[in-house]
Write a protein that holds these residues in place. Structure first.
Motif, PDB file in Angstrom:
ATOM      1  N   ARG A 256      40.439  46.255  63.632  1.00 28.86           N
ATOM      2  CA  ARG A 256      40.025  45.133  62.419  1.00 28.86           C
ATOM      3  C   ARG A 256      39.268  44.141  62.926  1.00 28.86           C
ATOM      4  NH1 ARG A 256      46.066  45.604  61.527  1.00 28.86           N
ATOM      5  NH2 ARG A 256      46.223  43.461  62.583  1.00 28.86           N
ATOM      6  N   ARG A 257      39.403  43.630  64.004  1.00 34.29           N
ATOM      7  CA  ARG A 257      38.453  42.562  64.741  1.00 34.29           C
ATOM      8  C   ARG A 257      37.195  43.163  64.907  1.00 34.29           C
ATOM      9  NH1 ARG A 257      40.970  38.684  67.901  1.00 34.29           N
ATOM     10  NH2 ARG A 257      39.148  37.605  69.345  1.00 34.29           N
TER      11      ARG A 257
ATOM     12  N   MET B 227      48.501  29.378  68.842  1.00 36.01           N
ATOM     13  CA  MET B 227      48.179  28.540  67.886  1.00 36.01           C
ATOM     14  C   MET B 227      49.313  27.552  67.527  1.00 36.01           C
ATOM     15  SD  MET B 227      46.462  29.007  64.218  1.00 36.01           S
ATOM     16  CE  MET B 227      47.882  29.300  63.128  1.00 36.01           C
TER      17      MET B 227
ATOM     18  N   LEU C  11      46.202  48.324  58.352  1.00 37.28           N
ATOM     19  CA  LEU C  11      47.358  47.143  58.252  1.00 37.28           C
ATOM     20  C   LEU C  11      48.552  47.817  58.146  1.00 37.28           C
ATOM     21  CD1 LEU C  11      45.468  44.677  55.422  1.00 37.28           C
ATOM     22  CD2 LEU C  11      45.895  44.241  57.781  1.00 37.28           C
TER      23      LEU C  11
ATOM     24  N   GLU D 250      47.201  35.339  69.844  1.00 34.52           N
ATOM     25  CA  GLU D 250      46.365  34.047  69.316  1.00 34.52           C
ATOM     26  C   GLU D 250      47.035  33.392  68.566  1.00 34.52           C
ATOM     27  OE1 GLU D 250      42.058  36.204  70.609  1.00 34.52           O
ATOM     28  OE2 GLU D 250      42.984  36.267  68.570  1.00 34.52           O
TER      29      GLU D 250
ATOM     30  N   PRO E  10      40.051  27.031  70.349  1.00 32.86           N
ATOM     31  CA  PRO E  10      40.420  27.276  68.773  1.00 32.86           C
ATOM     32  C   PRO E  10      41.843  27.018  68.584  1.00 32.86           C
ATOM     33  CG  PRO E  10      39.731  29.399  70.198  1.00 32.86           C
ATOM     34  CD  PRO E  10      39.497  28.225  70.885  1.00 32.86           C
TER      35      PRO E  10
ATOM     36  N   PRO F 204      51.319  42.431  58.952  1.00 31.66           N
ATOM     37  CA  PRO F 204      50.375  41.782  58.259  1.00 31.66           C
ATOM     38  C   PRO F 204      50.317  42.123  56.639  1.00 31.66           C
ATOM     39  CG  PRO F 204      49.275  43.019  59.900  1.00 31.66           C
ATOM     40  CD  PRO F 204      50.729  43.122  60.327  1.00 31.66           C
TER      41      PRO F 204
ATOM     42  N   VAL G  78      46.611  36.813  56.756  1.00 34.36           N
ATOM     43  CA  VAL G  78      45.070  36.805  56.595  1.00 34.36           C
ATOM     44  C   VAL G  78      44.581  36.746  57.905  1.00 34.36           C
ATOM     45  CG1 VAL G  78      43.016  35.653  55.775  1.00 34.36           C
ATOM     46  CG2 VAL G  78      45.112  35.927  54.405  1.00 34.36           C
ATOM     47  N   LEU G  79      45.136  35.986  58.906  1.00 35.15           N
ATOM     48  CA  LEU G  79      44.582  35.752  60.201  1.00 35.15           C
ATOM     49  C   LEU G  79      44.613  37.035  60.942  1.00 35.15           C
ATOM     50  CD1 LEU G  79      45.815  32.361  61.358  1.00 35.15           C
ATOM     51  CD2 LEU G  79      43.478  32.871  60.861  1.00 35.15           C
ATOM     52  N   ARG G  80      46.063  37.677  60.748  1.00 36.85           N
ATOM     53  CA  ARG G  80      46.216  38.888  61.377  1.00 36.85           C
ATOM     54  C   ARG G  80      45.298  40.168  60.853  1.00 36.85           C
ATOM     55  NH1 ARG G  80      47.546  40.787  64.570  1.00 36.85           N
ATOM     56  NH2 ARG G  80      49.393  41.734  64.527  1.00 36.85           N
ATOM     57  N   ALA G  81      45.136  40.164  59.621  1.00 33.19           N
ATOM     58  CA  ALA G  81      44.168  41.088  58.860  1.00 33.19           C
ATOM     59  C   ALA G  81      42.964  41.092  59.397  1.00 33.19           C
ATOM     60  CB  ALA G  81      44.346  40.987  57.424  1.00 33.19           C
ATOM     61  N   VAL G  82      42.293  39.826  59.616  1.00 29.80           N
ATOM     62  CA  VAL G  82      40.800  39.685  60.081  1.00 29.80           C
ATOM     63  C   VAL G  82      40.726  39.833  61.470  1.00 29.80           C
ATOM     64  CG1 VAL G  82      40.175  38.344  57.981  1.00 29.80           C
ATOM     65  CG2 VAL G  82      40.796  36.964  60.048  1.00 29.80           C
ATOM     66  N   GLY G  83      41.802  40.238  62.135  1.00 30.79           N
ATOM     67  CA  GLY G  83      41.622  40.588  63.560  1.00 30.79           C
ATOM     68  C   GLY G  83      41.899  39.760  64.682  1.00 30.79           C
ATOM     69  N   ILE G  84      42.897  38.503  64.152  1.00 24.37           N
ATOM     70  CA  ILE G  84      43.198  37.658  65.011  1.00 24.37           C
ATOM     71  C   ILE G  84      44.550  38.123  65.979  1.00 24.37           C
ATOM     72  CG2 ILE G  84      44.345  35.275  65.445  1.00 24.37           C
ATOM     73  CD1 ILE G  84      41.326  35.321  64.470  1.00 24.37           C
ATOM     74  N   ARG G  85      44.621  38.099  66.895  1.00 20.45           N
ATOM     75  CA  ARG G  85      45.581  38.937  67.748  1.00 20.45           C
ATOM     76  C   ARG G  85      46.886  38.047  67.880  1.00 20.45           C
ATOM     77  NH1 ARG G  85      41.014  38.886  72.181  1.00 20.45           N
ATOM     78  NH2 ARG G  85      40.166  40.577  71.760  1.00 20.45           N
ATOM     79  N   ARG G  86      48.151  38.968  68.176  1.00 22.88           N
ATOM     80  CA  ARG G  86      49.245  38.355  67.970  1.00 22.88           C
ATOM     81  C   ARG G  86      49.484  37.340  68.869  1.00 22.88           C
ATOM     82  NH1 ARG G  86      53.420  43.390  68.008  1.00 22.88           N
ATOM     83  NH2 ARG G  86      52.000  44.249  69.499  1.00 22.88           N
TER      84      ARG G  86
ATOM     85  N   THR H 269      44.827  45.916  65.638  1.00 21.34           N
ATOM     86  CA  THR H 269      44.270  44.549  65.604  1.00 21.34           C
ATOM     87  C   THR H 269      42.714  44.593  66.157  1.00 21.34           C
ATOM     88  OG1 THR H 269      46.333  43.701  65.865  1.00 21.34           O
ATOM     89  CG2 THR H 269      44.515  42.167  66.230  1.00 21.34           C
TER      90      THR H 269
ATOM     91  N   MET I  88      36.783  33.291  65.986  1.00 19.27           N
ATOM     92  CA  MET I  88      37.140  31.904  66.610  1.00 19.27           C
ATOM     93  C   MET I  88      37.552  31.986  68.012  1.00 19.27           C
ATOM     94  SD  MET I  88      38.852  29.228  64.264  1.00 19.27           S
ATOM     95  CE  MET I  88      39.129  27.504  64.673  1.00 19.27           C
ATOM     96  N   TRP I  89      38.378  33.071  67.916  1.00 22.82           N
ATOM     97  CA  TRP I  89      39.014  33.045  69.508  1.00 22.82           C
ATOM     98  C   TRP I  89      38.184  33.667  70.623  1.00 22.82           C
ATOM     99  CZ3 TRP I  89      42.225  31.724  65.597  1.00 22.82           C
ATOM    100  CH2 TRP I  89      43.038  30.921  65.854  1.00 22.82           C
TER     101      TRP I  89
END
Ligand SMILES: Nc1ncnc2c1ncn2[C@@H]1O[C@H](COP(=O)(O)OP(=O)(O)OP(=O)(O)O)[C@@H](O)[C@H]1O
Ligand SMILES: [Mg+2]
Lengths: 221, 379
Positions: free
Chosen positions: A83-84, B299, A56, B295, B11, B373, B285-293, A80, A111-112
């Protein structure tokens, strides 16, 4: 080969005239199947260290490696992706999205990813943390311990190698904290995870395979 | 397949929909801003279409006429018999109606008087509609008189009126063309104005406005040159002027509508900024769990788009109702609002609403997606 490795890592915050060395020359490793606990007084650099392991944040010195690959110079998008695919996070205050149900919260990280359907894994994970009957409840319908179990399920949805937890029991009472730690310990074995968890709490130390103590940004083993 | 499971394939849409549902009041208020903007654009646009249709319908009678009178460079005071003959030779597809005009005072037996303009014309039926029955095809001996004057002088059909020493019997009543009380009209046979040698005006009645325009051009090239204007040829060029005025009007009204939509998109910008700032930690949180920029960006853009589409749809429906009321009031035909000329404003309004919302969402989306993040998680 350690799945997580820090070598000579330093983190310096410069805000105006003040510079803070939050971490100084830290060496650290964690292997799959072990739980390492980081303890230390407030402000000693525990969260800073976890954020570096969790990609992070970037260190100002030293190298960070994941699964033997040097990821120190990764850009935001590469981090990213890391992390994903390889990391899972659990936070002190759960950080569930209030407008999603439990199972949707667990599916959130993938989800994506329309290529894989993680719904079955999400349901399975929630069953394994004892929430099989709470799948469609929203966070405000769950207790603190239940929320944290949803968060643990979420952190494992992507089948990570490393689970990072910043004071996962910090907002829970003693008993609930204990069950959460039991849960993490069990999943650590089942999923062959490297778990790095921060705590102030002596209780968590009992569950640890190894304890790293941080004082003023320096590790004491 | 349920709606929710379908949404899972999109999504960004699912997340955007859920986020909008979290603070319904705020969503409704932001959408209301868009609704007002769309209604402003659409109903103003539709109003100008209604006014335009009504104006053309009313001007329709006049626009097919060409009026010819003596030009400034003419040596004769009026249009000569030879010129009329020449016009008749050129204009074979329309009626050429020469007239002589004068003014006089009529005196009735009851002692009342009335100022009238006198028109000497033979083809009276081409120029005048009687309030009762058809006008005589050729006016040979009788006279026509405008309603108001007849009433004032207590004249009945068959009564005599005197002009220049000759007596005419009243054959019918016409609606006065001078609506604002400039006096009435007396129409007599052209022979009644025999002591005027030339015609004062020649009216040519063509099939429609375009034909009138062509006839006017033909006469103009035949009789006039750059320096020498023998005849003053005027078509109802006012059609173009009226059209120009309406264009300006519709531009002005669309401008007002546009401004209200700009205001609405500022409201959306504000709402999107507020809600992304509020959800800073969540986005972290979204970014930390791996949601891309990208995405996260999609959204939030989808959220703005949904907001705009929602407001645009409601706005278009309200505008349709408003438009039908406007058309009913202005033209008397509510269903004319459904015609493409007016209903296209609904499409424009909706399109503008969505476009404005996407634009307003762009900055908050970009800002949220690019936040670090760690910073976002710290709160
Ligand atoms: N973004 C930042 N800018 C400046 N200083 C920072 C920043 N983040 C952390 N620090 C400083 O770095 C030091 C370590 O902070 P850190 O959050 O890692 O402590 P911690 O061990 O997690 O404490 P706690 O147990 O209270 O959570 C602190 O002195 C803190 O003030
Ligand atoms: Mg901390």
């Amino acid at each position: 080969m350690s799945v997580v490795e820090l070598r000579g890592v330093g983190k310096r915050y410069e805000s105006g005239a003040e510079t803070i060395d939050a971490l100084k020359d830290v060496d650290f490793t964690a292997d799959r199947g072990e739980m390492v606990t980081i303890t230390g007084p407030s402000g000693s650099g525990k969260s800073t260290m976890l954020n570096l392991i969790g990609l992070l944040d970037e260190p100002t010195e030293g190298t960070v490696s994941l699964q033997g690959r040097n990821v120190t110079d990764f850009g935001e998008d590469e981090r990213t992706e890391e992390r994903r695919s390889a990391l899972g996070f659990v936070f002190q205050d759960f950080h569930l999205l209030p407008m999603l149900t439990a199972v949707e919260n667990v599916e959130l990280p993938s989800m994506w990813d329309t290529s894989v359907d993680r719904h079955d894994r999400a349901v399975d994970l929630l069953r394994r943390v004892g929430l099989g009957d709470r799948l469609t409840h929203t966070p405000d319908e769950l207790s603190g311990g239940q929320k944290q179990r949803v968060a643990i399920a979420r952190s494992l949805i992507n089948e990570p190698e490393v689970l990072l937890a910043d004071e996962p029991t910090g907002n829970l009472d003693q008993d609930t904290g204990g069950t959460i730690l039991d849960e993490i310990t069990r999943l650590k074995a089942e999923e062959d995870l490297a778990v790095v968890a921060i705590t102030h709490d002596e209780q968590l130390v009992e569950y640890a395979d190894r304890v790293v103590r941080l004082v003023d940004g320096v590790t004491r083993t | 397949m349920s709606v929710a499971s379908l949404l899972w394939r999109f999504p960004s849409v699912l997340m955007a929909w859920r986020n909008l549902g979290r603070n319904r009041l705020r969503t409704a208020l932001a959408a209301l801003g868009i609704v007002i903007g769309v209604v402003a654009i659409c109903s103003l646009g539709m109003a100008t279409v209604a006014i335009e249709q009504q104006a053309t319908a009313q001007l329709g009678d006049l626009t097919n006429e060409v009026t010819v009178s003596s030009g400034p460079d003419s040596e004769t005071e009026g249009v000569t018999e030879e010129q009329v003959a020449e016009m008749r030779a050129i204009v074979t597809d329309a009626r050429v109606i020469p007239q002589k005009t004068n003014r006089t005072t009529l005196e009735a037996r009851n002692g009342r008087e009335a100022r009238v303009s006198v028109t000497g014309v033979t083809d009276a039926n081409a120029l005048y509609d009687l309030t009762t029955g058809p006008a005589p095809e050729r006016l040979q001996s009788g006279a026509l008189i405008s309603n108001g004057t007849a009433e004032r002088l207590a004249l009945e059909p068959g009564d005599p009126v005197e002009y220049e020493g000759r007596i005419y019997r009243i054959r019918g009543f016409i609606e006065s063309e001078h609506a604002f009380g400039f006096g009435g009209d007396l129409v007599v046979p052209v022979s009644g104005l025999a002591d005027q040698r030339h015609y004062d005006t020649v009216t040519i009645i063509a099939a429609d406005g375009d034909a009138a325009g062509r006839i006017g051009d033909r006469l103009d090239t035949r009789f006039n040159t750059e320096e020498d204007e023998e005849l003053r040829v005027s078509t109802f060029g006012n059609r173009a002027q009226v059209g120009g005025f309406l264009d300006t009007l519709s531009l002005a009204l669309l401008g007002i509508g546009g401004i209200s939509l700009v205001v609405a998109s500022v409201a959306i910008l504000n709402v999107m900024l507020m809600s992304t700032v509020e959800r800073r930690g969540e986005i972290g949180v979204l970014r930390a769990v791996g949601i891309r920029r990208g995405e996260v960006l999609r959204m939030i853009l989808t959220e703005a788009t949904l907001l705009g589409a929602l407001g645009g749809l409601v706005g278009a429906l309200v505008s349709l109702a408003t438009g039908m009321v406007l058309f009913h009031v202005i033209t008397g035909d509510a269903t004319a609002a459904l015609g493409w000329a007016s209903s296209r404003y609904l499409v424009y309004g909706f399109g503008f609403a969505v476009a404005a919302s996407v634009l307003s969402g762009a900055y908050p989306a970009w800002k949220a997606a690019n936040e670090s993040p760690v910073e976002a998680l710290r709160g």
